[in-house]
Scaffold this active site. Structure first.
Site, PDB file in Angstrom:
ATOM      1  N   ARG A  88       0.828  -1.213   0.000  1.00  0.00           N
ATOM      2  CA  ARG A  88       0.000   0.000   0.000  1.00  0.00           C
ATOM      3  C   ARG A  88       0.859   1.258   0.000  1.00  0.00           C
ATOM      4  O   ARG A  88       0.310   2.358  -0.023  1.00  0.00           O
ATOM      5  CB  ARG A  88      -0.859   0.002   1.262  1.00  0.00           C
ATOM      6  CG  ARG A  88      -2.333  -0.306   1.027  1.00  0.00           C
ATOM      7  CD  ARG A  88      -2.960  -0.442   2.381  1.00  0.00           C
ATOM      8  NE  ARG A  88      -4.355  -0.230   2.451  1.00  0.00           N
ATOM      9  CZ  ARG A  88      -5.250  -1.205   2.660  1.00  0.00           C
ATOM     10  NH1 ARG A  88      -4.879  -2.455   2.701  1.00  0.00           N
ATOM     11  NH2 ARG A  88      -6.520  -0.912   2.814  1.00  0.00           N
ATOM     12  N   ARG A 156     -18.055  -1.929  10.438  1.00  0.00           N
ATOM     13  CA  ARG A 156     -16.641  -1.862  10.812  1.00  0.00           C
ATOM     14  C   ARG A 156     -16.353  -0.436  11.250  1.00  0.00           C
ATOM     15  O   ARG A 156     -16.799   0.503  10.600  1.00  0.00           O
ATOM     16  CB  ARG A 156     -15.776  -2.207   9.595  1.00  0.00           C
ATOM     17  CG  ARG A 156     -15.135  -3.560   9.679  1.00  0.00           C
ATOM     18  CD  ARG A 156     -14.528  -3.971   8.358  1.00  0.00           C
ATOM     19  NE  ARG A 156     -13.431  -3.102   7.934  1.00  0.00           N
ATOM     20  CZ  ARG A 156     -12.652  -3.379   6.891  1.00  0.00           C
ATOM     21  NH1 ARG A 156     -12.834  -4.460   6.178  1.00  0.00           N
ATOM     22  NH2 ARG A 156     -11.676  -2.556   6.545  1.00  0.00           N
ATOM     23  N   ARG A 167      -9.546   7.321   4.746  1.00  0.00           N
ATOM     24  CA  ARG A 167      -8.913   6.182   4.056  1.00  0.00           C
ATOM     25  C   ARG A 167      -8.743   6.480   2.573  1.00  0.00           C
ATOM     26  O   ARG A 167      -7.736   6.102   1.970  1.00  0.00           O
ATOM     27  CB  ARG A 167      -9.764   4.912   4.249  1.00  0.00           C
ATOM     28  CG  ARG A 167      -9.709   4.408   5.680  1.00  0.00           C
ATOM     29  CD  ARG A 167     -10.793   3.383   5.955  1.00  0.00           C
ATOM     30  NE  ARG A 167     -10.570   2.134   5.256  1.00  0.00           N
ATOM     31  CZ  ARG A 167     -11.523   1.223   5.051  1.00  0.00           C
ATOM     32  NH1 ARG A 167     -12.748   1.452   5.466  1.00  0.00           N
ATOM     33  NH2 ARG A 167     -11.236   0.098   4.450  1.00  0.00           N
TER      34      ARG A 167
HETATM   35  P1  AMP Z   1      -8.324  -3.498   4.532  1.00  0.00           P
HETATM   36  O1  AMP Z   1      -9.164  -4.566   5.130  1.00  0.00           O
HETATM   37  O2  AMP Z   1      -7.346  -4.020   3.497  1.00  0.00           O
HETATM   38  O3  AMP Z   1      -9.116  -2.321   4.018  1.00  0.00           O
HETATM   39  O4  AMP Z   1      -7.390  -2.931   5.722  1.00  0.00           O
HETATM   40  C1  AMP Z   1      -7.949  -2.303   6.856  1.00  0.00           C
HETATM   41  C2  AMP Z   1      -6.921  -1.393   7.510  1.00  0.00           C
HETATM   42  O5  AMP Z   1      -5.773  -2.167   7.895  1.00  0.00           O
HETATM   43  C3  AMP Z   1      -6.355  -0.293   6.614  1.00  0.00           C
HETATM   44  O6  AMP Z   1      -7.187   0.858   6.567  1.00  0.00           O
HETATM   45  C4  AMP Z   1      -5.028  -0.021   7.295  1.00  0.00           C
HETATM   46  O7  AMP Z   1      -5.198   0.750   8.475  1.00  0.00           O
HETATM   47  C5  AMP Z   1      -4.576  -1.411   7.715  1.00  0.00           C
HETATM   48  N1  AMP Z   1      -3.770  -2.057   6.654  1.00  0.00           N
HETATM   49  C6  AMP Z   1      -4.095  -3.181   5.944  1.00  0.00           C
HETATM   50  N2  AMP Z   1      -3.133  -3.477   5.053  1.00  0.00           N
HETATM   51  C7  AMP Z   1      -2.181  -2.507   5.193  1.00  0.00           C
HETATM   52  C8  AMP Z   1      -0.951  -2.233   4.522  1.00  0.00           C
HETATM   53  N3  AMP Z   1      -0.484  -2.998   3.544  1.00  0.00           N
HETATM   54  N4  AMP Z   1      -0.246  -1.139   4.934  1.00  0.00           N
HETATM   55  C9  AMP Z   1      -0.677  -0.353   5.934  1.00  0.00           C
HETATM   56  N5  AMP Z   1      -1.831  -0.532   6.588  1.00  0.00           N
HETATM   57  C10 AMP Z   1      -2.585  -1.605   6.213  1.00  0.00           C
END
Ligand code: AMP
Length: 213
Positions: A88, A156, A167
């Site tokens: 990311r 969530r 985000r």
């Molecule tokens: P997601 O389910 O992929 O939307 O991830 C939820 C949250 O987890 C994100 O908004 C970030 O806070 C954290 N997160 C997940 N993957 C990453 C990543 N590769 N780098 C940084 N934060 C992450």
């Protein structure tokens, strides 16, 4: 096949990862899911990550890089994997290269911010088993009750409207530059992520077939 799914939060990476990993017989690796499990189990990493996730910020690169190093070293990832939600940041993408991970394709699932807002604000997840629903597109049979396990459906914390905005801002600032990073390496596949799930999967699979030839 070693794949990366790029795209904004709510673009449908998780949904596509679930379907494509079944088709290709490789595991989907979601850092978001790994972090949420760590929070639920109250591990040290989970405690560290929680405030970042709840506020819509990214978890520090060092935490993510160590998660991914550990996960990709496991037996089931040796034949390939789909990375959902990682890398990311440029630092994470560079760390993957330094680890010697050779990506076959980075699929960018493209969805407008307006549609993202609509999708994420209607998302509900089961507090017990994690199954995902949507008030408009995939409602549960009984309101607020999981079809699969009867658990309570919740929003969530990071799907609250103000956090979604945060985000999206983070996505445009830190993650979007990865599109150019993989384009320059000749690894980018761009797919329109608006429409039916099955149609999007078909477009991704057709693109991957072209890549593997
Ligand atoms: P997601 O389910 O992929 O939307 O991830 C939820 C949250 O987890 C994100 O908004 C970030 O806070 C954290 N997160 C997940 N993957 C990453 C990543 N590769 N780098 C940084 N934060 C992450």
């Amino acid at each position: 096949m070693k794949l990366i799914l790029l795209g904004a939060p709510g673009a449908g990476k998780g949904t596509q990862a679930e379907v494509i990993c079944d088709k290709l017989g490789i595991p989907a690796v979601s850092t978001g899911n790994i972090l949420r499990a760590a929070i639920k189990n109250e591990t040290e990493m989970g405690l560290k990550a929680k405030s970042f996730i709840d506020s819509g910020a990214l978890v520090p690169d060092s935490v993510i890089i160590s998660i991914i190093k550990e996960r990709l070293a496991e037996e089931d990832c040796q034949k390939g994997f789909i990375l959902d939600g990682v890398p990311r940041t440029l630092a994470q993408a560079e760390a993957l290269e330094e680890m010697g991970v050779e990506i076959d394709c980075a699929v960018d699932i493209e969805v407008s911010d307006e549609v993202i807002m609509q999708r994420l604000s209607g998302r509900r997840v089961c507090s017990a088993c994690g199954a995902s629903y949507h008030t408009l597109y995939k409602p549960s049979q009984q309101p607020e009750v999981c079809d699969r396990c009867g658990g309570k459906l919740i929003i969530r914390k990071d799907d609250e409207p103000a956090t979604i905005q945060e985000r999206l801002k983070t996505y445009h600032q830190l993650t979007e530059p990865l599109i150019e990073f993989y384009r320059q390496r000749g690894k980018l596949l761009e797919v329109d992520g608006q429409g039916e799930v099955a149609d999007i999967t078909a477009k991704v699979m057709a693109g991957l077939e072209a890549v593997s030839k």
